[in-house]
Write a protein that holds these residues in place. Structure first.
Motif, PDB file in Angstrom:
ATOM      1  N   LEU A   1      -4.086  10.351  -0.027  1.00 21.82           N
ATOM      2  CA  LEU A   1      -4.652   9.548  -0.740  1.00 21.82           C
ATOM      3  C   LEU A   1      -3.601   7.564  -0.650  1.00 21.82           C
ATOM      4  O   LEU A   1      -2.922   8.133  -0.592  1.00 21.82           O
ATOM      5  CB  LEU A   1      -4.208   9.844  -2.638  1.00 21.82           C
ATOM      6  N   ILE A   2      -4.532   6.836  -1.110  1.00 19.33           N
ATOM      7  CA  ILE A   2      -4.292   5.279  -0.331  1.00 19.33           C
ATOM      8  C   ILE A   2      -4.633   4.614  -1.591  1.00 19.33           C
ATOM      9  O   ILE A   2      -6.053   4.723  -2.380  1.00 19.33           O
ATOM     10  CB  ILE A   2      -5.514   4.935   0.869  1.00 19.33           C
ATOM     11  N   LEU A   3      -3.451   4.259  -2.710  1.00 24.04           N
ATOM     12  CA  LEU A   3      -3.291   3.198  -3.070  1.00 24.04           C
ATOM     13  C   LEU A   3      -3.035   1.930  -2.528  1.00 24.04           C
ATOM     14  O   LEU A   3      -2.140   1.640  -1.628  1.00 24.04           O
ATOM     15  CB  LEU A   3      -2.556   3.348  -3.939  1.00 24.04           C
ATOM     16  N   HIS A   4      -3.875   1.144  -2.365  1.00 26.92           N
ATOM     17  CA  HIS A   4      -4.023   0.063  -1.629  1.00 26.92           C
ATOM     18  C   HIS A   4      -3.480  -1.350  -1.931  1.00 26.92           C
ATOM     19  O   HIS A   4      -2.976  -1.973  -1.222  1.00 26.92           O
ATOM     20  CB  HIS A   4      -5.211  -0.848  -1.819  1.00 26.92           C
ATOM     21  N   ARG A   5      -2.184  -1.486  -3.097  1.00 30.70           N
ATOM     22  CA  ARG A   5      -1.834  -2.250  -3.554  1.00 30.70           C
ATOM     23  C   ARG A   5      -1.378  -1.533  -4.838  1.00 30.70           C
ATOM     24  O   ARG A   5      -1.293  -1.545  -5.990  1.00 30.70           O
ATOM     25  CB  ARG A   5      -2.201  -3.510  -3.980  1.00 30.70           C
ATOM     26  N   ALA A   6       0.394  -1.146  -4.357  1.00 33.47           N
ATOM     27  CA  ALA A   6       0.736  -0.605  -6.026  1.00 33.47           C
ATOM     28  C   ALA A   6       1.643  -1.621  -6.827  1.00 33.47           C
ATOM     29  O   ALA A   6       2.167  -2.334  -6.141  1.00 33.47           O
ATOM     30  CB  ALA A   6       2.087   0.168  -5.548  1.00 33.47           C
ATOM     31  N   THR A   7       1.509  -0.656  -8.167  1.00 29.11           N
ATOM     32  CA  THR A   7       2.124  -1.637  -8.833  1.00 29.11           C
ATOM     33  C   THR A   7       3.065  -0.888  -9.613  1.00 29.11           C
ATOM     34  O   THR A   7       2.598   0.578  -9.675  1.00 29.11           O
ATOM     35  CB  THR A   7       0.803  -2.105 -10.371  1.00 29.11           C
ATOM     36  N   LEU A   8       3.825  -1.715 -10.347  1.00 26.77           N
ATOM     37  CA  LEU A   8       4.535  -0.641 -11.267  1.00 26.77           C
ATOM     38  C   LEU A   8       3.948   0.434 -12.661  1.00 26.77           C
ATOM     39  O   LEU A   8       4.373   1.853 -13.124  1.00 26.77           O
ATOM     40  CB  LEU A   8       4.776  -1.436 -12.200  1.00 26.77           C
ATOM     41  N   ARG A   9       2.761   0.471 -12.987  1.00 23.04           N
ATOM     42  CA  ARG A   9       1.815   1.028 -13.506  1.00 23.04           C
ATOM     43  C   ARG A   9       1.623   2.153 -12.588  1.00 23.04           C
ATOM     44  O   ARG A   9       1.040   3.046 -13.778  1.00 23.04           O
ATOM     45  CB  ARG A   9       0.640   0.051 -14.576  1.00 23.04           C
ATOM     46  N   ASP A  10       1.488   2.134 -11.693  1.00 22.28           N
ATOM     47  CA  ASP A  10       0.849   3.956 -10.377  1.00 22.28           C
ATOM     48  C   ASP A  10       2.274   4.543 -10.150  1.00 22.28           C
ATOM     49  O   ASP A  10       2.028   5.592  -9.953  1.00 22.28           O
ATOM     50  CB  ASP A  10       0.837   3.175  -8.806  1.00 22.28           C
ATOM     51  N   ALA A  11       3.413   3.988 -11.062  1.00 29.07           N
ATOM     52  CA  ALA A  11       4.460   5.211 -10.843  1.00 29.07           C
ATOM     53  C   ALA A  11       3.727   6.361 -12.153  1.00 29.07           C
ATOM     54  O   ALA A  11       3.632   6.369 -13.360  1.00 29.07           O
ATOM     55  CB  ALA A  11       5.360   4.717 -11.588  1.00 29.07           C
ATOM     56  N   ALA A  12       3.836   7.845 -11.154  1.00 27.30           N
ATOM     57  CA  ALA A  12       3.487   9.066 -11.886  1.00 27.30           C
ATOM     58  C   ALA A  12       3.458   9.868 -10.598  1.00 27.30           C
ATOM     59  O   ALA A  12       4.339   9.680  -9.500  1.00 27.30           O
ATOM     60  CB  ALA A  12       1.556   8.172 -11.886  1.00 27.30           C
TER      61      ALA A  12
ATOM     62  N   SER B   1      -8.337   5.021  -2.375  1.00 28.70           N
ATOM     63  CA  SER B   1      -9.376   5.626  -1.520  1.00 28.70           C
ATOM     64  C   SER B   1      -8.839   7.411  -1.223  1.00 28.70           C
ATOM     65  O   SER B   1      -7.464   7.668  -0.882  1.00 28.70           O
ATOM     66  CB  SER B   1      -9.316   4.158  -0.029  1.00 28.70           C
ATOM     67  N   LEU B   2      -9.579   7.716  -0.803  1.00 30.51           N
ATOM     68  CA  LEU B   2      -9.373   8.957  -0.249  1.00 30.51           C
ATOM     69  C   LEU B   2      -9.645   9.535   1.196  1.00 30.51           C
ATOM     70  O   LEU B   2     -11.128   9.257   1.755  1.00 30.51           O
ATOM     71  CB  LEU B   2      -9.551  10.138  -1.128  1.00 30.51           C
ATOM     72  N   ALA B   3      -8.336   9.558   2.352  1.00 30.01           N
ATOM     73  CA  ALA B   3      -8.833  10.118   4.062  1.00 30.01           C
ATOM     74  C   ALA B   3      -8.785  10.925   3.727  1.00 30.01           C
ATOM     75  O   ALA B   3      -7.669  11.836   3.941  1.00 30.01           O
ATOM     76  CB  ALA B   3      -7.684   8.636   4.535  1.00 30.01           C
ATOM     77  N   ILE B   4      -9.595  11.975   4.340  1.00 32.59           N
ATOM     78  CA  ILE B   4      -9.848  13.195   4.339  1.00 32.59           C
ATOM     79  C   ILE B   4     -10.038  13.960   6.268  1.00 32.59           C
ATOM     80  O   ILE B   4     -10.432  13.179   7.295  1.00 32.59           O
ATOM     81  CB  ILE B   4     -10.593  14.014   3.855  1.00 32.59           C
TER      82      ILE B   4
ATOM     83  N   PRO C   1       0.950  -1.079   0.126  1.00 33.07           N
ATOM     84  CA  PRO C   1      -0.084  -0.068  -0.054  1.00 33.07           C
ATOM     85  C   PRO C   1       0.878   1.138  -0.018  1.00 33.07           C
ATOM     86  O   PRO C   1       1.678   1.235   0.620  1.00 33.07           O
ATOM     87  CB  PRO C   1      -0.408  -0.154   0.857  1.00 33.07           C
ATOM     88  N   VAL C   2       0.045   1.764  -0.384  1.00 28.70           N
ATOM     89  CA  VAL C   2       0.964   3.825  -0.441  1.00 28.70           C
ATOM     90  C   VAL C   2       0.252   4.956  -0.089  1.00 28.70           C
ATOM     91  O   VAL C   2      -1.015   4.736  -0.517  1.00 28.70           O
ATOM     92  CB  VAL C   2       0.904   3.970  -2.272  1.00 28.70           C
ATOM     93  N   HIS C   3       0.073   5.267   0.833  1.00 23.01           N
ATOM     94  CA  HIS C   3      -0.002   6.462   1.423  1.00 23.01           C
ATOM     95  C   HIS C   3       0.398   8.068   1.130  1.00 23.01           C
ATOM     96  O   HIS C   3       1.839   7.988   1.633  1.00 23.01           O
ATOM     97  CB  HIS C   3      -0.592   6.586   2.381  1.00 23.01           C
ATOM     98  N   LEU C   4      -0.182   8.409   0.204  1.00 20.47           N
ATOM     99  CA  LEU C   4       0.401  10.008  -0.457  1.00 20.47           C
ATOM    100  C   LEU C   4       0.016  11.107   0.257  1.00 20.47           C
ATOM    101  O   LEU C   4      -1.317  11.369   0.461  1.00 20.47           O
ATOM    102  CB  LEU C   4       0.519  10.313  -1.879  1.00 20.47           C
ATOM    103  N   PRO C   5       0.802  11.769   1.002  1.00 17.84           N
ATOM    104  CA  PRO C   5      -0.192  13.593   2.002  1.00 17.84           C
ATOM    105  C   PRO C   5      -0.273  14.290   1.062  1.00 17.84           C
ATOM    106  O   PRO C   5       0.599  14.434   0.411  1.00 17.84           O
ATOM    107  CB  PRO C   5       0.807  13.227   2.974  1.00 17.84           C
ATOM    108  N   CYS C   6      -1.257  14.976   1.695  1.00 16.55           N
ATOM    109  CA  CYS C   6      -1.486  15.820   0.956  1.00 16.55           C
ATOM    110  C   CYS C   6      -1.966  17.226   2.360  1.00 16.55           C
ATOM    111  O   CYS C   6      -2.932  16.650   3.030  1.00 16.55           O
ATOM    112  CB  CYS C   6      -2.269  16.997   0.300  1.00 16.55           C
TER     113      CYS C   6
END
Lengths: 110, 115
Positions: free
Chosen positions: A73-84, A61-64, A17-22
């Motif tokens: 922003l939560i990507l539950h299972r990162a794949t190579l295609r999620d590199a961006a 998913s978006l956790a506010i 999983p990836v958690h991207l903060p803002c």
């Protein structure tokens, strides 16, 4: 426009999983939180948006936070295609354009 | 969603010339936006183009340099005039789709290199 702050870059292992903060401490009550991502050599792609409640869709998913001053922003299972580059954007009206910050460059390691 | 086609997808242009980028959408949309993305940078809004009215330009962008047409609800053009190497960028068309909860969608971009 209210500003957002994101880390310049993050790294994740594939299938984790990836958690991207803002952070958006100056958000107003009518600002929606939008997330877009831009894959290499492509135009930005809508990911998800929300106002107060957490949101889920097929992409993420978006956790506010309760005070709305931050979101994740939560990507539950990162794949190579999620590199961006992932952009967190506040938008106060349905008729306004998106104003992009620098975003977070996500690298996914196999 | 909305499917957006931009032409050209890529071009190499001579200094001093002008190039018109076309943006075609597969559905009628009220609002269209043009962005520029310089190498390694984020997107910058150039202007908002609504059908039936003059385009609204952001600070730093002027109509003489970036004239925009919006003849109907599915089509727009952006012209980059009197190009210089500093105009080498990706130019992106985007649309606001009311049918998708006011979501904004983007084309793939037009990659211009000015030599």
């Amino acid at each position: 426009d209210a500003k957002t702050t994101q880390p310049n870059s993050m790294e994740s292992n594939e299938e984790e999983p990836v958690h991207l903060p803002c952070n958006h401490s100056t958000i107003s009550g009518t600002d929606y939180i939008h997330w877009y991502r831009q894959l290499p050599s492509q135009g930005p792609e809508y990911v998800i948006h929300g106002l107060t409640s957490n949101v889920n869709n097929r992409m993420a998913s978006l956790a506010i936070a309760e005070d709305r001053k931050s979101s994740t922003l939560i990507l539950h299972r990162a794949t190579l295609r999620d590199a961006a580059v992932y952009y967190c954007i506040l938008r106060y009206s349905g008729n306004t354009p998106l104003v992009f910050g620098k975003g977070t460059r996500l690298s996914v390691i196999a | 969603s909305a499917v957006i086609s931009q032409k050209p997808s890529r071009d190499i242009c001579q200094r001093g010339t002008s190039l018109t980028i076309q943006c075609q959408v597969d559905s009628q949309v009220t609002m269209m936006f043009w962005y520029r993305q310089q190498p390694g940078q984020s997107l910058t809004l150039i202007a908002t183009a609504n059908q039936g009215s003059e385009a609204t330009y952001e600070s730093g962008f002027v109509i003489d340099k970036f004239p925009i047409s919006r003849p109907n609800l599915t089509f727009s053009t952006l012209t980059v005039s009197n190009m210089s190497p500093e105009d080498s960028s990706i130019y992106l068309c985007s649309v606001l789709n009311r049918g998708s909860g006011n979501t904004i969608y983007f084309g793939e971009g037009s990659w211009l290199t000015v030599v």
